[in-house]
Design a protein around this motif. Sequence first.
Motif, short mmCIF file in Angstrom:
data_model
loop_
_atom_site.label_atom_id
_atom_site.label_comp_id
_atom_site.label_asym_id
_atom_site.label_seq_id
_atom_site.Cartn_x
_atom_site.Cartn_y
_atom_site.Cartn_z
N TRP A 111 5.90 8.45 -11.33
CA TRP A 111 6.75 7.59 -10.94
C TRP A 111 6.20 6.18 -10.89
CZ3 TRP A 111 10.93 6.07 -8.81
CH2 TRP A 111 11.09 5.32 -8.13
N ASN A 112 5.60 4.57 -11.96
CA ASN A 112 5.49 3.25 -11.77
C ASN A 112 5.89 2.27 -11.67
OD1 ASN A 112 2.95 4.69 -12.83
ND2 ASN A 112 4.27 5.46 -15.18
N HIS A 113 7.63 2.81 -9.96
CA HIS A 113 7.62 2.06 -10.45
C HIS A 113 7.36 1.21 -8.69
CE1 HIS A 113 10.60 2.44 -13.41
NE2 HIS A 113 11.27 4.07 -12.70
N LEU A 114 7.70 -0.16 -8.14
CA LEU A 114 7.41 -0.61 -6.91
C LEU A 114 5.81 0.43 -6.68
CD1 LEU A 114 10.79 0.38 -5.01
CD2 LEU A 114 9.38 -1.79 -6.47
N GLN A 115 4.86 -0.09 -7.50
CA GLN A 115 2.95 -0.39 -7.40
C GLN A 115 2.89 -1.72 -6.19
OE1 GLN A 115 2.17 2.95 -6.64
NE2 GLN A 115 4.79 3.78 -7.34
N ALA A 116 3.59 -2.43 -6.75
CA ALA A 116 2.85 -3.78 -5.42
C ALA A 116 2.62 -3.11 -4.30
CB ALA A 116 3.55 -4.66 -5.84
N LEU A 117 1.59 -3.78 -4.43
CA LEU A 117 0.54 -3.73 -2.44
C LEU A 117 2.43 -4.04 -1.47
CD1 LEU A 117 -1.35 -2.98 -0.93
CD2 LEU A 117 -2.56 -5.45 -1.19
N ALA A 118 2.29 -3.43 -0.21
CA ALA A 118 2.81 -3.47 0.47
C ALA A 118 2.81 -4.31 1.40
CB ALA A 118 3.50 -2.49 1.17
N PHE A 119 1.02 -4.33 2.24
CA PHE A 119 0.61 -4.80 3.39
C PHE A 119 -0.67 -4.78 2.65
CE2 PHE A 119 3.00 -1.77 5.77
CZ PHE A 119 1.42 -0.85 5.51
N ASN A 120 -1.77 -5.18 3.31
CA ASN A 120 -3.07 -4.74 3.81
C ASN A 120 -4.04 -5.13 5.57
OD1 ASN A 120 -5.63 -4.10 3.47
ND2 ASN A 120 -6.28 -5.31 2.05
N SER A 121 -3.75 -3.72 5.91
CA SER A 121 -4.30 -3.92 7.47
C SER A 121 -5.26 -3.25 7.57
CB SER A 121 -3.02 -2.30 8.07
OG SER A 121 -2.90 -1.33 7.48
N SER A 122 -6.30 -3.58 6.54
CA SER A 122 -7.73 -2.82 6.49
C SER A 122 -8.30 -3.74 7.46
CB SER A 122 -8.32 -3.00 5.08
OG SER A 122 -8.75 -4.10 4.73
N GLU A 123 -8.29 -4.75 7.57
CA GLU A 123 -9.26 -5.77 8.25
C GLU A 123 -8.56 -5.19 10.12
OE1 GLU A 123 -8.27 -9.85 8.06
OE2 GLU A 123 -9.09 -10.10 6.19
N TRP A 124 -7.60 -4.80 10.67
CA TRP A 124 -6.83 -4.43 12.99
C TRP A 124 -6.87 -2.90 12.17
CZ3 TRP A 124 -2.05 -2.15 12.88
CH2 TRP A 124 -1.12 -2.49 12.32
N LEU A 125 -7.12 -1.74 10.59
CA LEU A 125 -6.86 -0.81 11.25
C LEU A 125 -7.10 0.29 10.19
CD1 LEU A 125 -5.78 1.35 13.25
CD2 LEU A 125 -3.66 0.66 12.19
N SER A 126 -8.39 -0.39 10.18
CA SER A 126 -8.85 0.57 9.05
C SER A 126 -8.40 2.44 8.56
CB SER A 126 -10.08 0.31 7.96
OG SER A 126 -10.86 1.54 7.98
N THR A 127 -8.83 2.27 7.74
CA THR A 127 -8.76 4.09 7.64
C THR A 127 -10.20 4.96 7.97
OG1 THR A 127 -9.21 4.02 5.28
CG2 THR A 127 -6.55 4.87 6.11
#
Length: 278
Positions: free
Chosen positions: A208-224
């Motif tokens: 599966w290689n469709h829709l692989q663009a980044l949806a959002f980046n929440s690392s600054e306020w809720l990092s794993t």
Amino acid sequence: MFFYPFLIMLREGLEATLIVVLIACYLKKTGQSQWMKYVWIGVISAASLCLALGIAIHIGSGEFPQAEQELFEGIVAVIAVIMLTYMVFWMQNSANSVSITQQVEDALTTRQGPARALLLMVFLAVAREGLESVFFLLSAFSQDVGLQAPIGAVTGLATAIGMGLVLYFAGVRVPLKAFFRWTSLFILFVAAGLAAGAIRAFHEAGLWNHLQALAFNSSEWLSTQSLLGTLLESLLGYQQTPSQSEVLIYVLYLIPALTWFIVKQTMNSQVNTRKSKT
């Protein structure tokens, strides 16, 4: 990754334990305790089958190349999502003591022999819960190679068995309807995270290689890497940088599932209200 296996095994173990407890109580109250040995044969046989299947699949998957491992993890996640969803809505429809005791009565009066019928009923009931647990735990173990997941699973199962023993010997009433309602709601979010994880695994396997663009980046306020982020990642499959396809699958699963859950819950409440008035 302790809490997710713990919750799954607590819930699945409690469902299986409740079935066995209800059957045991029925046999005891009706003076038919001689059939209990067939109940235990059914329980042990089903548990042994599920354990052997889980070990075989887990060992076999470790021999796959990386791409095949990702594919296997994706397939297991899909199966887990299907079984989780089925489990939630099956509990809403048919998990009650009246239907179970009726099944016991039918088994004991069958022409095919009460021992064989009772054994088969218990075996199928426990095997259903056990096989569901196998795929849930395979999905959890594939995400965590440490000891937390196995410890969580064993602790959850032990807790479920302990609750069953308390219910049988002490007759303590537990608000099971509320327990299953809230854990069902939580498990739908778990299933949504597994669905998103499945599409991620299929991408890493090259399928599966469709829709692989980044949806959002929440690392600054809720990092794993944070405590809360790690907890959400373990429980709900939270990702700080998900792809568009992961978010899409998450939403496409969760919104219809939650809607149907609420509709069924409302319908069941209305039916119970009408029954209480009559």
